[in-house]
Design a protein around this motif. Structure first.
Motif, PDB file in Angstrom:
ATOM      1  N   GLU A  94      15.816  33.438  42.705  1.00  0.00           N
ATOM      2  CA  GLU A  94      16.753  32.314  42.717  1.00  0.00           C
ATOM      3  C   GLU A  94      16.066  31.190  43.490  1.00  0.00           C
ATOM      4  O   GLU A  94      15.532  31.432  44.576  1.00  0.00           O
ATOM      5  N   THR A  95      16.052  30.006  42.942  1.00  0.00           N
ATOM      6  CA  THR A  95      15.364  28.873  43.561  1.00  0.00           C
ATOM      7  C   THR A  95      15.730  28.763  45.047  1.00  0.00           C
ATOM      8  O   THR A  95      16.905  28.833  45.415  1.00  0.00           O
ATOM      9  N   THR A 102      20.456  27.984  49.118  1.00  0.00           N
ATOM     10  CA  THR A 102      20.235  28.943  48.043  1.00  0.00           C
ATOM     11  C   THR A 102      18.846  29.542  48.193  1.00  0.00           C
ATOM     12  O   THR A 102      17.967  28.965  48.839  1.00  0.00           O
ATOM     13  N   ARG A 104      16.773  33.476  46.804  1.00  0.00           N
ATOM     14  CA  ARG A 104      16.678  34.933  46.873  1.00  0.00           C
ATOM     15  C   ARG A 104      15.301  35.328  46.382  1.00  0.00           C
ATOM     16  O   ARG A 104      14.728  34.693  45.496  1.00  0.00           O
ATOM     17  N   LYS A 124      12.275  29.248  40.898  1.00  0.00           N
ATOM     18  CA  LYS A 124      12.426  30.627  40.442  1.00  0.00           C
ATOM     19  C   LYS A 124      11.121  31.077  39.774  1.00  0.00           C
ATOM     20  O   LYS A 124      10.431  30.286  39.147  1.00  0.00           O
TER      21      LYS A 124
END
Length: 143
Positions: A94-95, A102, A104, A124
């Motif tokens: 995840e970006t 944000t 991940r 990403k």
């Protein structure tokens, strides 16, 4: 005061036994202090002198020798659990955007929350290097 010979010898053996059990460089300093206090007893020093020597030698050896001993005796320690992640490569799933909170990454079969070390946005599917762990988030840097 003849029993002091046995008191210091007993203290020395107890401290050595604890050191052998713990293997953590925790009581060896007091064993050395007890041994020196026993030498003071054998040389005719009084109880007060023995106690002072025990405490002074124990604390001096602890403060002066322990840092070097820890440095040279604990060289074979391996990072385990979460510490083992530092330096590994992870894939961004995840970006990562610190401002938007944000991000991940996926590493060693586990997905982790991630932040970028220098506030850049990492897209990403990029590869990142894990620099450190902060709470439950990995702090990463783009490769």
């Amino acid at each position: 005061m003849e029993y002091m010979l046995w008191v210091w010898l007993g203290a020395f053996l107890v401290f050595i036994a604890f050191e052998l059990i713990s293997l953590g460089l925790t009581t060896i300093w007091f064993a050395i202090g007890a041994l020196v206090a026993e030498v003071v007893y054998l040389c005719g020093g009084g109880l007060i002198l023995q106690l002072v020597v025990f405490f002074v030698v124990s604390i001096a050896v602890l403060l002066l020798v322990r840092p070097y001993a820890v440095k040279y005796f604990n060289t074979g320690t391996k990072k385990t659990n979460i510490e083992a992640l530092e330096g590994k490569t992870a894939k961004v799933v995840e970006t990562i955007d610190n401002i938007a909170s944000t991000g991940r990454v996926f590493v060693d079969g586990v997905e982790w929350a991630a932040k970028c070390e220098n506030d850049q946005i990492i897209e990403k599917d990029s590869l990142v290097t894990i620099k450190k762990i902060q709470g439950v988030k990995l702090i990463v840097e783009k490769k």
